[in-house]
Design an enzyme around this catalytic site. Structure first.
Site, PDB file in Angstrom:
ATOM      1  N   ARG A 104     103.687  24.890 -29.639  1.00  0.00           N
ATOM      2  CA  ARG A 104     102.515  24.228 -28.542  1.00  0.00           C
ATOM      3  C   ARG A 104     101.808  26.193 -27.934  1.00  0.00           C
ATOM      4  O   ARG A 104     102.778  26.263 -27.499  1.00  0.00           O
ATOM      5  CB  ARG A 104     102.996  23.598 -27.043  1.00  0.00           C
ATOM      6  CG  ARG A 104     103.381  22.154 -27.610  1.00  0.00           C
ATOM      7  CD  ARG A 104     102.354  21.240 -27.760  1.00  0.00           C
ATOM      8  NE  ARG A 104     102.413  20.286 -28.847  1.00  0.00           N
ATOM      9  CZ  ARG A 104     102.932  19.543 -30.229  1.00  0.00           C
ATOM     10  NH1 ARG A 104     102.470  20.997 -30.573  1.00  0.00           N
ATOM     11  NH2 ARG A 104     102.772  18.370 -30.193  1.00  0.00           N
TER      12      ARG A 104
ATOM     13  N   GLU B 195      93.627  24.116 -26.407  1.00  0.00           N
ATOM     14  CA  GLU B 195      93.212  23.572 -27.357  1.00  0.00           C
ATOM     15  C   GLU B 195      91.692  22.278 -27.590  1.00  0.00           C
ATOM     16  O   GLU B 195      91.083  21.816 -26.706  1.00  0.00           O
ATOM     17  CB  GLU B 195      93.631  22.973 -28.252  1.00  0.00           C
ATOM     18  CG  GLU B 195      95.159  24.036 -29.123  1.00  0.00           C
ATOM     19  CD  GLU B 195      96.026  23.049 -29.750  1.00  0.00           C
ATOM     20  OE1 GLU B 195      96.056  22.180 -30.189  1.00  0.00           O
ATOM     21  OE2 GLU B 195      97.378  23.917 -29.814  1.00  0.00           O
TER      22      GLU B 195
ATOM     23  N   HIS C 122      95.623  24.804 -35.331  1.00  0.00           N
ATOM     24  CA  HIS C 122      96.078  23.857 -35.271  1.00  0.00           C
ATOM     25  C   HIS C 122      97.009  22.344 -36.229  1.00  0.00           C
ATOM     26  O   HIS C 122      96.820  21.924 -36.294  1.00  0.00           O
ATOM     27  CB  HIS C 122      96.486  22.571 -33.996  1.00  0.00           C
ATOM     28  CG  HIS C 122      97.607  22.179 -33.609  1.00  0.00           C
ATOM     29  ND1 HIS C 122      97.672  21.707 -31.928  1.00  0.00           N
ATOM     30  CD2 HIS C 122      98.454  21.285 -34.202  1.00  0.00           C
ATOM     31  CE1 HIS C 122      99.305  20.966 -31.944  1.00  0.00           C
ATOM     32  NE2 HIS C 122      99.213  21.180 -33.262  1.00  0.00           N
TER      33      HIS C 122
HETATM   34  C1  8YV Z   1      99.942  17.438 -35.146  1.00  0.00           C
HETATM   35  C2  8YV Z   1     101.755  18.237 -34.039  1.00  0.00           C
HETATM   36  O1  8YV Z   1      99.177  17.269 -36.128  1.00  0.00           O
HETATM   37  O2  8YV Z   1     103.601  16.920 -34.935  1.00  0.00           O
HETATM   38  C3  8YV Z   1     103.054  17.352 -33.675  1.00  0.00           C
HETATM   39  O3  8YV Z   1     103.928  17.939 -32.555  1.00  0.00           O
HETATM   40  O4  8YV Z   1     101.386  18.953 -32.937  1.00  0.00           O
HETATM   41  C4  8YV Z   1     101.069  18.491 -35.598  1.00  0.00           C
HETATM   42  O5  8YV Z   1     101.168  18.006 -36.875  1.00  0.00           O
HETATM   43  C5  8YV Z   1      99.090  16.980 -34.678  1.00  0.00           C
HETATM   44  O6  8YV Z   1      99.682  17.008 -32.424  1.00  0.00           O
HETATM   45  C6  8YV Z   1      98.590  15.641 -34.516  1.00  0.00           C
HETATM   46  O7  8YV Z   1      98.779  14.622 -34.250  1.00  0.00           O
END
Ligand code: 8YV
Length: 322
Positions: A236, A265, A284
């Site tokens: 993150r 982001e 991301h």
């Molecule tokens: C996702 C992510 O692409 O799983 C997670 O925590 O950050 C990513 O896999 C994103 O959150 C889309 O929902």
């Protein structure tokens, strides 16, 4: 039962929900911001959420009919779990299915930065293909170097395994708990946070994000890292202080950085980090493989279907709710 999904997900998940007899609501416009969800959410019993939209007291007050959230992510730092617990709202997530994809992204970033791949690609695109300058854009080799993992869970383990097998990297880690499997299979060594930051040639972040982690990787940490070190973050953006990272990179406190997550982001196109030759930034995309995204759709659908039957979600971020 009505299920609101804010963006289209792989068909497997939508089909599972429909076959279970659930009424699936997906807006035509897949780019709705959360403030625009109103007309879809007001009748929703459950939400399948894609992205890092916030689920907090205000949201739950606004949509009291919503009784379950199935996240299309493993991370759940965007949900106020206390508030969900107080309302007995289960919050599902998607562990395991994206571990390899996300770890592969960290591995890719580590190598891209080590060999300045995006900088060199940009040179080709710009028509600046220099012929064999012995001193230009030199990278570094990773063989036998030390990889420090902050947060050795499922994703961290995969990154450690990739790096250990590919480059015979020595693995050190800092975690809430000891990881016996990694110690046994990868000869990983548990170290203090101080040892992690001072000994790593590559430092890769894989922990679950909580507010206590905000700006953990900041000026004072970068100053203690090796001048040849590469910082990788696929967890993150909140983990690192981006201004301090820029300063550390431009003053030579560290050697390079690979980021799949930024703060905020999306990252601004004008962010000075993007001008640096020793940085690679991805938007991301850690879980963006067909395999992982289908797995996430399946797990999220399993969570909603279990909820619709009055059963426990099989992949639940707040099992204490039951
Ligand atoms: C996702 C992510 O692409 O799983 C997670 O925590 O950050 C990513 O896999 C994103 O959150 C889309 O929902």
């Amino acid at each position: 039962m009505n299920v609101f999904i804010n963006k289209r997900i792989p068909e497997i998940g939508i089909n599972m929900l429909k076959e279970a007899g659930l009424n699936v609501i997906i807006p035509e416009n897949g780019n709705l911001v959360q403030e625009e969800w109103g007309e879809y959410c007001k009748d929703a019993d459950a939400i399948l959420n894609v992205g890092i939209n916030k689920f907090d007291k205000d949201f739950f007050d606004r949509f009291p009919k919503v009784k379950a959230i199935a996240l299309y992510s493993v991370g759940f730092d965007h949900v106020d779990i206390k508030e969900a617990n107080a309302r007995k709202i289960p919050v599902g997530n998607t562990p395991d299915v994206l571990s390899k994809a996300t770890a592969d992204t960290a591995f890719l970033l580590m190598q891209s930065v080590a060999r300045r791949a995006s900088y060199n690609f940009q040179k080709v695109k710009d028509g600046n293909w220099d012929l064999f300058d012995p001193l230009e854009a030199l990278g570094q080799e990773l063989y036998g170097k030390t990889l420090g993992i902050f947060g050795l869970g499922r994703i961290g383990f995969e990154m450690a395994k990739n790096s250990h097998r590919a480059f015979d990297m020595n693995i050190i880690y800092h975690n809430r708990h000891r990881n016996e499997q990694a110690e046994k299979e990868l000869n990983a060594t548990y170290v203090s946070f101080e040892e992690l930051i001072t000994q790593s040639d590559v430092l890769s972040v894989h922990a679950n994000y909580t507010p206590e982690h905000a700006d953990l990787f900041n000026k004072s940490v970068f100053e203690k890292m090796k001048p040849g070190a590469i910082f990788v973050n696929t967890a993150r953006g909140g983990f690192h202080n981006q201004t301090d990272l820029y300063d550390a990179l431009t003053s030579g406190k560290i050697w390079g950085a690979g980021l799949d997550v930024t703060n905020p982001e999306p990252m601004s196109q004008d962010d000075p980090l993007l001008q640096l030759s020793n940085v690679c930034v991805l938007p991301h995309v850690g879980s963006a493989t067909m395999e992982a995204r289908s797995g996430m759709a399946r797990l999220a659908a399993e969570n909603i279907i279990a909820f619709s039957k009055g059963e426990k979600m099989p992949h639940c971020a707040n099992p204490e709710v039951y």
